[in-house]
Design a protein around this motif. Structure first.
Motif, mmCIF file in Angstrom:
data_model
loop_
_atom_site.group_PDB
_atom_site.id
_atom_site.type_symbol
_atom_site.label_atom_id
_atom_site.label_comp_id
_atom_site.label_asym_id
_atom_site.label_seq_id
_atom_site.Cartn_x
_atom_site.Cartn_y
_atom_site.Cartn_z
ATOM 1 N N LEU A 1 -59.526 -32.767 -12.112
ATOM 2 C CA LEU A 1 -60.424 -34.035 -11.791
ATOM 3 C C LEU A 1 -60.968 -34.378 -13.410
ATOM 4 N N SER A 2 -61.109 -33.455 -14.164
ATOM 5 C CA SER A 2 -61.464 -33.725 -15.502
ATOM 6 C C SER A 2 -60.582 -34.463 -16.187
ATOM 7 N N ALA B 1 -58.740 -27.207 -9.919
ATOM 8 C CA ALA B 1 -59.192 -28.555 -9.243
ATOM 9 C C ALA B 1 -60.260 -29.373 -10.267
ATOM 10 N N ALA B 2 -61.143 -28.542 -10.985
ATOM 11 C CA ALA B 2 -62.019 -29.054 -11.700
ATOM 12 C C ALA B 2 -61.363 -29.785 -12.954
ATOM 13 N N TYR C 1 -66.162 -31.275 -19.904
ATOM 14 C CA TYR C 1 -65.849 -30.615 -18.705
ATOM 15 C C TYR C 1 -64.416 -30.158 -18.466
ATOM 16 N N ILE D 1 -58.262 -36.538 -14.975
ATOM 17 C CA ILE D 1 -57.907 -37.794 -14.316
ATOM 18 C C ILE D 1 -59.283 -38.611 -15.086
ATOM 19 N N GLY D 2 -60.530 -38.221 -15.104
ATOM 20 C CA GLY D 2 -61.494 -38.777 -15.367
ATOM 21 C C GLY D 2 -61.358 -38.910 -17.036
ATOM 22 N N SER E 1 -63.579 -26.336 -17.501
ATOM 23 C CA SER E 1 -62.678 -25.978 -16.419
ATOM 24 C C SER E 1 -61.576 -24.980 -16.976
ATOM 25 N N TRP F 1 -65.879 -36.116 -21.044
ATOM 26 C CA TRP F 1 -64.764 -35.607 -20.363
ATOM 27 C C TRP F 1 -64.283 -34.399 -21.143
#
Length: 136
Positions: free
Chosen positions: A120-121, A116-117, A92, A123-124, A96, A89
């Motif tokens: 999401l990253s 947006a990426a 990523y 949150i991951g 991002s 993560w």
């Protein structure tokens, strides 16, 4: 660790005195603002360390082994916490952030995709250990 908290409080007082002297001699808003931010940041770190030490002492039932003048190195033995063995993560998340930075140069559509990426990253990364093989 209480010494570290007071070290940051002392730094905040030093920056405050420096800020006042700087303003009186130069009348420069830029440097005065920068030193004012340094006062705030040093005070913030000092408050956080002081608050964390108080909480850890309450959980430990007494002073921490770092603050014991008669403490031994062996007093610090034991598990210190959980550290992630591996994670994709952060890669990523860095990609991002690079997409957001490049989006400022090449087009706002890439900024939107990068944000947006990054969301999401993030949150991951935060919920990585709530599912899958490492769930606890």
């Amino acid at each position: 660790m209480r010494v570290q908290a007071f070290m940051f409080y002392g730094s905040a007082l030093f920056f405050l005195a420096t800020d006042i002297v700087y303003w009186l001699w130069s009348k420069d808003w830029t440097g005065t603002t920068a030193l004012g931010l340094a006062v705030g940041l040093a005070g913030l770190v000092g408050f956080y360390v002081h608050f964390t030490v108080r909480r850890l002492e309450a959980a430990n039932g007494g002073p921490l082994y770092e603050d014991d003048p008669e403490g031994e190195i062996a007093d610090a033995a034991g598990e210190l916490g959980f550290f992630s063995p591996h994670s994709w993560w952060p890669l990523y998340l860095g990609l991002s952030a690079a997409a957001v930075a490049l989006g400022v140069v090449f087009g706002w559509w890439l900024v939107i995709l990068g944000v947006a990426a990054a969301l999401l990253s993030t949150i991951g990364l935060v919920f990585e250990y709530y599912r899958g093989h490492f769930a606890h």
